[in-house]
Enzyme design. Structure first.
Site, PDB file in Angstrom:
ATOM      1  N   HIS A 116      -7.188  -5.939   1.974  1.00 40.11           N
ATOM      2  CA  HIS A 116      -6.085  -5.668   2.399  1.00 40.11           C
ATOM      3  C   HIS A 116      -5.175  -6.765   3.939  1.00 40.11           C
ATOM      4  CE1 HIS A 116      -6.367  -1.486   1.929  1.00 40.11           C
ATOM      5  NE2 HIS A 116      -7.466  -1.383   1.715  1.00 40.11           N
TER       6      HIS A 116
ATOM      7  N   HIS B 162      -9.806  -5.093  -3.943  1.00 37.36           N
ATOM      8  CA  HIS B 162      -8.446  -5.196  -3.279  1.00 37.36           C
ATOM      9  C   HIS B 162      -8.591  -5.318  -1.849  1.00 37.36           C
ATOM     10  CE1 HIS B 162      -9.182  -1.090  -3.153  1.00 37.36           C
ATOM     11  NE2 HIS B 162      -8.427  -0.854  -1.691  1.00 37.36           N
TER      12      HIS B 162
ATOM     13  N   ASN C 130       1.113  -1.324   0.027  1.00 37.78           N
ATOM     14  CA  ASN C 130      -0.423   0.211  -0.426  1.00 37.78           C
ATOM     15  C   ASN C 130       1.550   0.891  -0.426  1.00 37.78           C
ATOM     16  OD1 ASN C 130      -2.201   2.301   0.284  1.00 37.78           O
ATOM     17  ND2 ASN C 130      -3.166   0.628   1.797  1.00 37.78           N
TER      18      ASN C 130
END
Length: 190
Positions: free
Chosen positions: A145, A143, A73
């Site tokens: 995490h 997406h 990220n």
């Protein structure tokens, strides 16, 4: 007589006499201002569609699979904050193919294993923010995490100062995780 602080004085930059120290993090303003957010939800604007076509180091790609890849990220909650996402531009979890769902899950597991080997976290936050209203910064491309957590990592800085202290540069984190992914038997192409 004017009692306003001099313009170069630290008191000129915040409330006077509140007893608080200030930790300025102007580099976060690009994220808050939306600098890296796509103009729309198309594949042409999507950074998650562009990243796999570029250089892994520059794109912060940790690992590649057949249908999904892992990337750091750019605005991490913690050091080693990875995201697992399909190559295909799809926004909704229910729109993943069975093969994409399986690989996304397997790569999430491997991301946890590799993170444990590299950073020894005490736990993880795993999650998909489905839609902008749920907190997805880039809602058009799904997406997952993978956020490593340590005891005490939620100290006063993020709680009071709305600032996160990260002990390692993203390029160094990417290199360490990518190297560990390869040696851990993770699938690596490129």
């Amino acid at each position: 007589m004017n009692s306003d602080p001099a313009p170069e004085s630290p008191a000129a930059f915040g409330p006077s006499d509140d007893g608080l120290q200030r930790l300025w993090t102007p580099h976060r303003m690009v994220y808050i201002g939306g600098q890296d957010k796509p103009a729309d939800g198309t594949t042409q604007q999507c950074p998650f569609c562009r990243i796999p076509a570029g250089d892994d180091e520059q794109g912060l790609v940790v690992a590649r699979g057949e249908r999904c890849y892992v990337v750091l990220n750019l605005y991490p909650y913690n050091s080693g904050h990875m995201m697992v996402l399909p190559y295909r531009h799809v926004s909704d979890y229910t729109d993943l193919t069975d093969a994409e769902t399986v690989e996304l899950a397997q790569m999430t597991q491997q991301a946890m294993r590799v993170s444990r080997a590299v950073h020894s976290p005490a736990g993880f936050n795993l999650g998909i923010n489905q839609g902008e209203v749920a907190g997805a910064g880039i809602a058009a491309h799904l997406h997952q995490h993978v956020v490593p957590r340590w005891l005490g990592d939620a100290n006063f800085l993020p709680v009071v100062g709305q600032t996160k202290a990260l002990p390692e540069l993203l390029a160094d984190t990417r290199r360490r995780l990518a190297d560990a992914w390869k040696t851990a038997g993770g699938r690596e192409e490129n």
